[in-house]
Design an enzyme around this catalytic site. Sequence first.
Site, PDB file in Angstrom:
ATOM      1  N   LYS A 187       1.010  -1.078   0.049  1.00  0.00           N
ATOM      2  CA  LYS A 187      -0.066   0.048   0.036  1.00  0.00           C
ATOM      3  C   LYS A 187       0.730   1.303  -0.057  1.00  0.00           C
ATOM      4  O   LYS A 187       1.574   1.554   0.941  1.00  0.00           O
ATOM      5  CB  LYS A 187      -0.914  -0.043   1.281  1.00  0.00           C
ATOM      6  CG  LYS A 187      -2.420   0.589   1.313  1.00  0.00           C
ATOM      7  CD  LYS A 187      -2.145   2.098   1.055  1.00  0.00           C
ATOM      8  CE  LYS A 187      -1.925   2.844   2.296  1.00  0.00           C
ATOM      9  NZ  LYS A 187      -1.530   4.285   1.873  1.00  0.00           N
ATOM     10  N   GLY A 240       6.619   5.020   8.599  1.00  0.00           N
ATOM     11  CA  GLY A 240       5.866   6.087   8.812  1.00  0.00           C
ATOM     12  C   GLY A 240       5.882   6.486  10.206  1.00  0.00           C
ATOM     13  O   GLY A 240       6.882   6.279  11.064  1.00  0.00           O
ATOM     14  N   GLU A 262       9.636   1.058  10.973  1.00  0.00           N
ATOM     15  CA  GLU A 262      10.712   1.959  10.853  1.00  0.00           C
ATOM     16  C   GLU A 262      10.126   3.150  10.906  1.00  0.00           C
ATOM     17  O   GLU A 262       9.266   3.821  10.099  1.00  0.00           O
ATOM     18  CB  GLU A 262      11.326   1.880   9.361  1.00  0.00           C
ATOM     19  CG  GLU A 262      13.121   2.590   9.646  1.00  0.00           C
ATOM     20  CD  GLU A 262      12.807   3.823   8.852  1.00  0.00           C
ATOM     21  OE1 GLU A 262      12.793   4.836   9.590  1.00  0.00           O
ATOM     22  OE2 GLU A 262      12.897   3.978   7.694  1.00  0.00           O
ATOM     23  N   CYS A 296      13.378  10.665   8.215  1.00  0.00           N
ATOM     24  CA  CYS A 296      13.196   9.869   9.525  1.00  0.00           C
ATOM     25  C   CYS A 296      14.065  10.170  10.271  1.00  0.00           C
ATOM     26  O   CYS A 296      14.179  10.413  11.762  1.00  0.00           O
ATOM     27  CB  CYS A 296      12.934   8.674   9.506  1.00  0.00           C
ATOM     28  SG  CYS A 296      13.819   7.851   8.531  1.00  0.00           S
ATOM     29  N   GLU A 393       8.835  15.717  16.548  1.00  0.00           N
ATOM     30  CA  GLU A 393       9.153  15.383  15.182  1.00  0.00           C
ATOM     31  C   GLU A 393       8.474  16.458  14.237  1.00  0.00           C
ATOM     32  O   GLU A 393       7.428  16.551  14.240  1.00  0.00           O
ATOM     33  CB  GLU A 393       9.178  13.959  14.499  1.00  0.00           C
ATOM     34  CG  GLU A 393       9.594  13.942  13.172  1.00  0.00           C
ATOM     35  CD  GLU A 393       9.484  12.380  12.781  1.00  0.00           C
ATOM     36  OE1 GLU A 393       8.172  11.837  12.809  1.00  0.00           O
ATOM     37  OE2 GLU A 393      10.537  11.852  12.282  1.00  0.00           O
TER      38      GLU A 393
END
Length: 491
Positions: A187, A240, A262, A296, A393
């Site tokens: 996806k 994500g 991750e 990330c 973040e």
Amino acid sequence: MATMTESIRHPKVQHSECFIDGKWRPAISGKTFTTLNPATEEVICEVAEGDWADVDAAVKAARHALESGPWSRMDARDRGRCLYRLADLIESQIDELAALETLDNGKPIRESRNADLPLVIDCLRYYAGYADKIHGSTIPVRGNYFTYTRREPVGVAGQIIPWNFPMLMVAWKWGPALAAGCTIVMKPAEQTPLSCLRMAQLAKEAGIPDGVINVVPGFGPTAGASVVRHPGVDKIAFTGEHRTAQIIMRDAAETLKRLTFELGGKSPNVVLPDADLDRAARGAYIGLFLNQGQCCCAGSRVFVHKDVHTEFVGRVQELAKNRRVGDPFAPETEQGPQIDQAQFDKIMSYIEKGTQEGAECIAGGARAHDRGYFVQPTVFDRVTDDMAIAKEEIFGPVMSVLTFDDWDDLIRRANQTFYGLAAAVWTRDIAKAHDFARKVRAGTVWVNCYDVFDAAAPFGGFKMSGQGRELGEEGLKAYTESKTVTVSLDS
Ligand code: NAI
Ligand code: MG
């Protein structure tokens, strides 16, 4: 020349439907969603919006290919050759694919062409070479028995990826899964489905049998959650946000799927007084601003020793102010737009919070251009640990500079976060560098460098930055199950 520039600026979108069992089909519901060009906010095209029914069809195709199709019967060496051919096909169309990535994601063409795509190709080739080198061991046990282990494919891998490195995330997920002999239901992110769909077609052309790779575009809570909940899926690999991973973990509990995650970070990048300051400043600048800050592992907490603070800050300020922000198709552009309105708004709200909480904005701080989701490269100085911009973040071009004096206190502060993805230190003192590498709680540590990735080097997070590792041998093993076989040698 003019026509070439045109085709690069407007790469043809060839695929926008679900890719299931080797065929292109609209979503069963007939629904579609739009994908935008974030540099212009214009619609690129409509894309099939998959949900449970499409995922169910994809899982059936993947199970068939796994259990009785040509994939399970294929020699491991031939599986590797399929991956090599896919890498070759991507290489032969590198300009077109880079343009498609830039169109859908907004990243500068110089990066998609010269960084993302070469890493995609390298990752696929790395795992192609692994396909016929996956084996267990023989184990001495008590008694008259012969015991050995086999490494078998984990099964149907459900793979859910984000929008920041769309093609690279496909390569990181497909490479090890295919080498291990798994089949796939992927996806892609709703913001950037196009390059993944194009890669599915290339995989077919490379000879990867129908049903081995299935791609269902759509949204997270519908298409994504269906992949996670489907009992025919054995493992979920997700990249994500940590909050999404929490939802996935709950949804996967029902079927106890294997999970690798991750996730994000608030990675410390530490500059010691003996560092080569030009290199450190450049490294901090790249480590944060690369990919519009949408990484990330972004070095979003820059800890600078108080003795070199003024000198260092002057250098990053200069670099940030000179960063070329604009049309991602222009070859000189270094920074494109953020991915969408939501990310743009989130970043702008953090910039506001930074100022409100008393940090000093020494570069940027505002939107750039009046169309597209562009944000000026922004640097905050005098940031303290308790500020939102030092804790959360941001996922945008916003650097926070903090100062430190005492080494032990620095280590404590660097670790004072629920994240633990990456960390870096800039110093000429080898003992300090290794001391930092040992004490920092992060999955990757860079010494006098930043953002150095290699398909052979495992990558992933401590704490809430992830679970398991991608890339390298560890990344491959995450797509295998170990089976222990014991044979009586009594005749
Ligand atoms: P997200 O984690 O929601 O999206 C990533 C992928 O997960 C997409 O394909 C999405 O459709 C899917 N997804 C969303 N909800 C799902 C669900 N309930 N079940 C299954 N799949 C689901 O991240 P989003 O909303 O795009 O970005 C939000 C923040 O996440 C960013 O601001 C950034 O802080 C962080 N992020 C981190 C990334 C990383 O590389 N670690 C990549 C993208 C975002
Ligand atoms: Mg898009």
